[in-house]
Design an enzyme around this catalytic site. Structure first.
Site, mmCIF file in Angstrom:
data_model
loop_
_atom_site.group_PDB
_atom_site.id
_atom_site.type_symbol
_atom_site.label_atom_id
_atom_site.label_comp_id
_atom_site.label_asym_id
_atom_site.label_seq_id
_atom_site.Cartn_x
_atom_site.Cartn_y
_atom_site.Cartn_z
ATOM 1 N N ASP A 56 27.661 5.697 -1.850
ATOM 2 C CA ASP A 56 27.780 5.156 -0.887
ATOM 3 C C ASP A 56 27.763 3.722 -1.105
ATOM 4 O OD1 ASP A 56 27.678 4.807 1.920
ATOM 5 O OD2 ASP A 56 26.167 3.697 1.789
ATOM 6 N N GLU A 93 23.399 13.268 -20.015
ATOM 7 C CA GLU A 93 22.689 13.849 -20.447
ATOM 8 C C GLU A 93 21.944 15.841 -20.020
ATOM 9 O OE1 GLU A 93 19.397 9.897 -19.778
ATOM 10 O OE2 GLU A 93 19.392 12.221 -19.167
#
Length: 567
Positions: free
Chosen positions: A215, A264
């Site tokens: 956002d 990751e």
């Protein structure tokens, strides 16, 4: 016209780059489906509609905020970034939803709201209790006021929802909020803020979330070195990477840290930026070392006009190529008037910057929907624009209810409205409630199937919505829902590559392009039919009875790739 293929999902669904050509369906959870019958949509409601989502042949759902919130801004005032609002369910409900969607090869994208928290967030409450000069206040943006007693705000800035951008607390200091007062801005220079959001990203990734929508991604970092500019001075500062509050170059240091977290995981988690920035700076957010993708809203801002559509597509494909990403296409979302309504209103006068003066239909909304709205024409143009969009290379974002052809709801009494924009502008801006009205699933009942009880939905459904209910459209081959299902199933089969080739049509009001596999899209923006040269139409926005050999007025047709002729 040949029949459409059965529902299917993209063959890229299980690859690390599934997002490049994905169809993402945005769910505003409080208005999608209400499983416990209390009038508010919930996480279990989403799970209950997975069969429906699967039949749409989408690749992912994007959930607008479902976190604990006082709903000062529809959930975008987040009190706890690592939990589910108790009114919407539990973390266990969330896990069930994710696993159920994943079982249908549907990814899950969640909203992250990093610019500001709720004023009920534990950190902000601690800041209020701790007082001026405390470490707790350093996580937000507090300043002393102006004037001999500090009773004037630090600047005269105006918040995005109207009213001052600063609010005073009882001990005399002021805090910054670019949106509602209940949404204090974080201080992104603070290492604890940065580390806490990394924890949040890992928290949801560990629960199986596949990606994140960020956002107001361009607003996080700020340079509030004194003296602060006035609102007029602020408006004149170029947004070139050094603006005090918008689209600063240093925001990408944050996203480089986020990208390391995303990577990751196997496959890497994805992200898409909501970044209202100059077009030249969009690739900064869409780079693979940053968020990886960024919304473009240019089609959303365009009229139903061939010249504007072609310019938007050409520009945004060039931007995507520059960043190494893919483009995103969107016609409606939770912040704007639904596109069938926009296309059904008289064309607005255009400003010097090319944007429509009333692009959100505010004049029509302020009139309570009493001004002229061509409902049938708006839906006809909306379906044509949708088929055009779904034929483009890149990802497509759909907003819940657009597959039903829903119009904006104008007839909401002031006492039932929720959007802070309405209240902070004293009704001058009606706000976004009209596109957030709960969906109609059935043609009868207290909430048209939105809930299973007698509680009224949190926003009122007008009587005309019953005719647009899912149960009615599912059995109508000429319905907007049937069109979306056929289109999305075919797109899953045909979507390929990042390119398109514009083809000559001989008319300025007709666009035609070809994809690398030979799939063609022809859109007639005019009120006159456009003849084809013997091609067989695989799908037409004009409906299943549309004639072969001609593109009806204000419609789009798809011509199958050579290898799929007759599919």
């Amino acid at each position: 016209m040949t029949s459409a293929a059965p529902a299917t999902h993209s063959p890229q669904a299980d690859t690390a780059e599934w997002w490049r050509q994905a169809v993402v369906y945005q769910i505003y959870p409080r208005s999608f489906a209400d499983a416990n019958g209390d009038g508010l949509g919930d996480i279990a409601g989403v799970t209950s509609r997975v069969d429906y989502l699967d039949r749409l042949s989408i690749n992912a759902v994007w959930l607008s905020p479902f976190y604990p919130s006082e709903l000062a801004d529809g959930g975008y005032d987040v009190a706890d970034y690592r939990d589910v609002d108790p009114r919407l369910g539990t973390l266990e409900d969330f896990d069930t939803m994710v696993s159920t969607l994943h079982a249908r090869d549907i990814k899950v994208v969640v909203d992250i709201v990093p610019n500001h928290s709720s004023d009920q967030h534990a950190w902000f409450q601690a800041a209020l209790a701790a007082g001026p000069g405390s470490p707790e206040r350093e996580r937000y943006i507090f300043r002393e006021g102006k004037g001999p007693d500090g009773a004037e705000p630090p600047t005269d800035w105006i918040a995005a929802f109207g009213g001052p951008a600063w609010t005073r607390v009882p001990d005399g200091q002021w805090y910054l909020h670019h949106f509602a007062p209940e949404q204090p801005d974080f201080n992104w220079d603070h290492p604890e803020v940065r580390e806490d959001f990394l924890t949040t990203l890992r928290f949801w990734s560990d629960r199986g979330v596949d990606g994140f929508r960020i956002d107001v991604a361009h607003m996080l970092t700020k340079d509030l070195t004194e003296p602060l500019p006035s609102k007029d001075e602020l408006a004149l500062i170029p947004q070139d990477g050094n603006h005090p509050t918008l689209d600063r170059d240093d925001v990408h240091d944050i996203y480089a840290e986020w990208r390391a977290v995303f990577n990751e995981y196997d496959p890497p988690r994805t992200a898409v930026a909501e970044a209202w920035v100059d077009r030249s700076r969009v690739p900064l957010y869409a780079r693979p070392e940053s968020l990886g993708q960024s919304f473009n809203f240019d089609l959303l801002l365009a009229d139903f006009d061939a010249g504007q559509f072609r310019e938007v597509v050409t520009d945004n494909l060039e931007l995507a190529a520059r960043s190494g990403s893919s483009s995103t296409w969107v016609l409606s979302n939770h912040d704007v008037v639904r596109h069938p309504t926009r296309y059904g209103l008289p064309r607005p006068e255009r400003l010097e910057n090319g944007r429509p003066a009333e692009r959100h239909g505010q004049a029509w909304l302020r009139s309570g929907g009493t001004e002229a709205l061509d409902r049938r024409g708006g839906r006809r143009r909306g379906n044509a624009a949708t088929l055009f969009l779904l034929g483009l290379p890149g990802s497509a974002y759909l907003y819940q209810g657009e597959e039903l052809g829903l119009h904006e709801v104008a007839e909401i009494e002031p006492g039932r409205r929720q959007d802070p924009t309405f209240f902070r502008t004293e009704g001058e801006e009606i706000g976004r409630d009209g596109c957030r009205v709960p969906l109609p699933w059935r043609a009868e009942g207290a909430s048209l199937g939105f809930g299973n009880g007698h509680a009224a939905p949190h926003l009122p459904q007008p009587a005309w919505m019953a005719a647009e209910a899912v149960e009615r459209q599912e059995v109508d081959p000429a319905s907007t829902l049937s069109l979306y299902r056929r289109a999305l199933a075919l797109r899953a089969q045909w979507q390929t590559g990042e390119e398109l080739e514009w083809l000559e049509t001989g008319r300025e009001d007709v666009l035609r392009f070809r994809r690398p596999n030979g799939w063609q899209v022809v859109t007639n923006f005019s009120g006159e039919p456009y003849p084809l040269e013997g091609e067989t139409i695989a799908l037409s926005s004009a409906g299943p009875t549309a004639s072969d050999g001609v593109v009806a007025p204000e419609s789009t047709v798809w011509i199958a790739p050579p290898d799929d002729q007759g599919a």
